[in-house]
Design a protein around this motif. Structure first.
Motif, PDB file in Angstrom:
ATOM      1  N   HIS A  41       0.830  -1.203   0.000  1.00 40.58           N
ATOM      2  CA  HIS A  41       0.000   0.000   0.000  1.00 40.58           C
ATOM      3  C   HIS A  41       0.866   1.255   0.000  1.00 40.58           C
ATOM      4  CE1 HIS A  41      -3.640  -2.180   0.173  1.00 40.58           C
ATOM      5  NE2 HIS A  41      -3.614  -2.481   1.465  1.00 40.58           N
ATOM      6  N   ALA A  42       1.968   1.219   0.730  1.00 39.49           N
ATOM      7  CA  ALA A  42       2.857   2.388   0.776  1.00 39.49           C
ATOM      8  C   ALA A  42       3.469   2.651  -0.596  1.00 39.49           C
ATOM      9  CB  ALA A  42       3.957   2.161   1.817  1.00 39.49           C
ATOM     10  N   MET A  69       2.114   1.851  -3.528  1.00 40.82           N
ATOM     11  CA  MET A  69       1.058   2.376  -4.400  1.00 40.82           C
ATOM     12  C   MET A  69       0.761   3.842  -4.079  1.00 40.82           C
ATOM     13  SD  MET A  69       0.558  -0.309  -6.220  1.00 40.82           S
ATOM     14  CE  MET A  69      -0.921   0.011  -7.157  1.00 40.82           C
ATOM     15  N   ASP A  70       0.759   4.183  -2.790  1.00 42.94           N
ATOM     16  CA  ASP A  70       0.511   5.585  -2.410  1.00 42.94           C
ATOM     17  C   ASP A  70       1.653   6.470  -2.897  1.00 42.94           C
ATOM     18  OD1 ASP A  70      -1.802   4.756  -1.210  1.00 42.94           O
ATOM     19  OD2 ASP A  70      -0.935   4.664   0.821  1.00 42.94           O
ATOM     20  N   HIS A  71       2.891   5.966  -2.791  1.00 39.83           N
ATOM     21  CA  HIS A  71       4.039   6.760  -3.223  1.00 39.83           C
ATOM     22  C   HIS A  71       3.999   7.001  -4.730  1.00 39.83           C
ATOM     23  CE1 HIS A  71       8.122   8.339  -3.172  1.00 39.83           C
ATOM     24  NE2 HIS A  71       8.385   7.569  -4.226  1.00 39.83           N
ATOM     25  N   CYS A  72       3.472   6.059  -5.485  1.00 38.87           N
ATOM     26  CA  CYS A  72       3.385   6.204  -6.947  1.00 38.87           C
ATOM     27  C   CYS A  72       2.070   6.837  -7.392  1.00 38.87           C
ATOM     28  CB  CYS A  72       3.531   4.841  -7.614  1.00 38.87           C
ATOM     29  SG  CYS A  72       5.129   4.035  -7.335  1.00 38.87           S
ATOM     30  N   SER A  73       1.289   7.309  -6.428  1.00 41.51           N
ATOM     31  CA  SER A  73       0.003   7.952  -6.725  1.00 41.51           C
ATOM     32  C   SER A  73      -0.916   7.019  -7.513  1.00 41.51           C
ATOM     33  CB  SER A  73       0.224   9.261  -7.517  1.00 41.51           C
ATOM     34  OG  SER A  73       1.042  10.147  -6.769  1.00 41.51           O
ATOM     35  N   SER A  85      -3.938   3.804  -7.240  1.00 43.29           N
ATOM     36  CA  SER A  85      -4.971   3.287  -6.345  1.00 43.29           C
ATOM     37  C   SER A  85      -4.483   2.014  -5.668  1.00 43.29           C
ATOM     38  CB  SER A  85      -6.255   3.005  -7.133  1.00 43.29           C
ATOM     39  OG  SER A  85      -6.002   2.086  -8.176  1.00 43.29           O
ATOM     40  N   ARG A  86      -4.852   1.863  -4.425  1.00 39.99           N
ATOM     41  CA  ARG A  86      -4.401   0.709  -3.666  1.00 39.99           C
ATOM     42  C   ARG A  86      -5.014  -0.591  -4.206  1.00 39.99           C
ATOM     43  NH1 ARG A  86      -4.236   2.149   2.821  1.00 39.99           N
ATOM     44  NH2 ARG A  86      -2.619   3.774   2.697  1.00 39.99           N
ATOM     45  N   THR A 133      -7.039  -3.806  -4.080  1.00 41.38           N
ATOM     46  CA  THR A 133      -8.244  -4.120  -3.325  1.00 41.38           C
ATOM     47  C   THR A 133      -8.085  -5.457  -2.602  1.00 41.38           C
ATOM     48  OG1 THR A 133      -9.263  -5.262  -5.194  1.00 41.38           O
ATOM     49  CG2 THR A 133      -9.610  -2.874  -5.019  1.00 41.38           C
TER      50      THR A 133
END
Length: 252
Positions: free
Chosen positions: A2-3, A5-9, A11-12, A14
């Motif tokens: 998740h981190a 995916m968030d860093h690469c902007s 969507s997480r 599912t």
């Protein structure tokens, strides 16, 4: 994850996607492990083939019979399991492959007990086949050694000097004792075969691979000459027939 995916902007992932990945890795894991074992360069013998296939079949069947059924990849599991059984149906009961597996100290006869669902060859049947094969090799070895001597002179001397005790064991009896010790030995190292000379002789005869890859390279070269740019639509069966005919044209 998740981190990342968030860093690469992005969507997480599912929960459903995570479950798909988990199911896929659990199902394909035994197959990937089997390929890793079969493709290693050192310590690989033909005797590994059937135990690996049987173990893979047992693991796939165990995954199918899990109390909690897979949500997304159950059809993948069933397809892989059925494809493996269909692809290798012709060699499940191959006596030579069973023999070379039992000649390897890692397997002996124990692996057959856990694979009765796939094979109809019992532990006792393979023990009899092992005994017959080793005895045949021992008799051939004895006949080769005796043929180097003066046979006529040996016969005359044996008839005249008949001092052999009545209870002396023959070479066949020695093979029976050696095979029994081999099957009861707890060691899985190949070096343990040096304590069983007749078993070692059969192991080297049936499990030794080619010392050079030249024959395989020639076969691949023949396949490349057959599958040209203008003949890339050949079916698998026709391609196999053409390669075999071209590679064995001298025999024909």
């Amino acid at each position: 994850m998740h981190a990342i995916m968030d860093h690469c902007s992005l969507s997480r992932i599912t929960a459903a996607e995570i479950e798909v990945v988990q199911e896929y890795t659990e199902i394909m894991g035994p197959l990937a492990q089997s390929l890793d074992i079969l493709q290693r360069e050192n310590g690989m013998f033909m005797g590994y083939l059937l135990p690996i296939l049987y173990s893979l079949d047992c693991k796939s069947e165990g995954l199918e019979n899990k109390p909690e059924r897979y949500t997304y990849c159950f059809q993948l599991l069933r397809g892989v399991h059925e494809a493996l059984r269909k692809r290798f149906a012709a060699i499940w009961e191959d006596k030579r492959l069973l023999l070379v597996a039992c000649l390897h100290p890692c397997f002996r006869l124990e692996w057959l007990e856990s694979c009765q669902a796939t094979t109809h060859t019992s532990k006792y049947t393979m023990e009899a086949l092992l005994k017959a094969e080793i005895k045949m090799g021992a008799l051939n070895e004895d006949s080769d050694q005796s043929s180097d001597k003066d046979q006529e002179g040996d016969d005359l001397e044996n008839d005249f000097f008949n001092f052999q005790p009545q209870g002396k064991t023959s070479a066949v009896d020695t093979v029976d004792e050696e095979l029994l010790r081999y099957l009861r030995s707890p060691s899985c190292d190949l070096s343990s075969l040096y304590g069983f000379p007749h078993v070692l002789r059969c192991f080297l005869q049936h499990n030794t691979g080619m010392p050079s890859s030249a024959a395989v390279e020639r076969l691949f070269s023949t396949g490349g000459n057959v599958m040209t740019v203008k003949r890339h639509s050949l079916s698998d069966v026709l391609f196999e027939h053409l390669v075999l005919l071209k590679h064995n044209r001298n025999v024909l």
